[in-house]
Design a protein around this motif. Structure first.
Motif, short mmCIF file in Angstrom:
data_model
loop_
_atom_site.label_atom_id
_atom_site.label_comp_id
_atom_site.label_asym_id
_atom_site.label_seq_id
_atom_site.Cartn_x
_atom_site.Cartn_y
_atom_site.Cartn_z
N LEU A 37 0.83 -1.20 0.00
CA LEU A 37 0.00 0.00 0.00
C LEU A 37 0.87 1.25 0.00
O LEU A 37 1.81 1.34 0.79
CB LEU A 37 -0.88 0.03 1.25
N PRO A 38 0.58 2.21 -0.86
CA PRO A 38 1.32 3.48 -0.81
C PRO A 38 1.08 4.17 0.54
O PRO A 38 0.04 4.00 1.17
CB PRO A 38 0.70 4.29 -1.95
N ALA A 39 2.04 4.94 0.98
CA ALA A 39 1.98 5.57 2.30
C ALA A 39 0.73 6.43 2.49
O ALA A 39 0.14 6.46 3.57
CB ALA A 39 3.24 6.42 2.52
N HIS B 170 -2.14 5.93 1.44
CA HIS B 170 -3.34 5.10 1.54
C HIS B 170 -3.37 4.22 2.79
O HIS B 170 -4.24 3.39 2.92
CB HIS B 170 -3.47 4.22 0.29
N ARG B 171 -2.41 4.41 3.70
CA ARG B 171 -2.38 3.60 4.92
C ARG B 171 -3.10 4.32 6.04
O ARG B 171 -2.90 5.51 6.27
CB ARG B 171 -0.94 3.34 5.34
N GLN C 253 -8.18 5.32 2.35
CA GLN C 253 -7.19 4.72 3.23
C GLN C 253 -7.64 3.35 3.70
O GLN C 253 -8.83 3.10 3.86
CB GLN C 253 -6.94 5.62 4.44
N ALA D 238 -4.60 -3.31 -1.87
CA ALA D 238 -3.97 -2.36 -2.80
C ALA D 238 -4.57 -2.49 -4.20
O ALA D 238 -4.73 -1.50 -4.91
CB ALA D 238 -2.47 -2.59 -2.85
#
Length: 129
Positions: free
Chosen positions: A2-4, A6-7, A55, A82
């Motif tokens: 997961l891109p940062a 989207h966390r 997110q 993701a």
């Protein structure tokens, strides 16, 4: 991975999503979805609510198994989530809670259950808004 952006990291965000969000579950996972673009930290002063990224957060308890099993389940769920980021509405928050049956589930079973639960949660969230 997961891109940062989207966390989901803050416990307040997890709690708000689980308590106020729409819930849908299967035998291995439960999905909590909160479509509330106004409450994200990215939607502060000068930000447009539709610009907030969706997110995703994961909850994998010790009931799933030992550390090896929990980490395997987390890696699989993170990869599946993701792939489904585009299906989430803008600004949505999703918490995926792994149930004990997920420890022995295959990747295909987790993918099927997460996809099904996410579809149901999104449909329910659209009905309530």
């Amino acid at each position: 991975m997961l891109p940062a952006a989207h966390r989901l990291r803050r416990s307040v965000d997890f709690e708000r999503t689980v308590r106020r969000g729409t819930r849908a579950g299967r035998s291995t996972v439960v999905v909590h979805l909160l479509v509330d673009p106004d409450s994200g930290p990215e939607a502060g002063v000068g930000a447009v609510a539709g610009d907030a990224p969706s997110q995703v957060g994961l909850v994998v308890s010790k009931a799933v198994g030992n550390a090896v099993h929990r980490n395997r389940v987390k890696r699989r769920l993170r990869h599946i989530a993701a792939a489904h980021l585009a299906a989430l509405p803008a600004g949505a928050r999703m918490v995926v809670r792994a149930l004990p049956a997920s420890g022995g589930a295959t990747y295909a079973e987790l993918d099927r259950d997460l996809t099904s639960s996410l579809d149901r949660a999104v449909a329910r969230a659209r009905r309530t808004t």
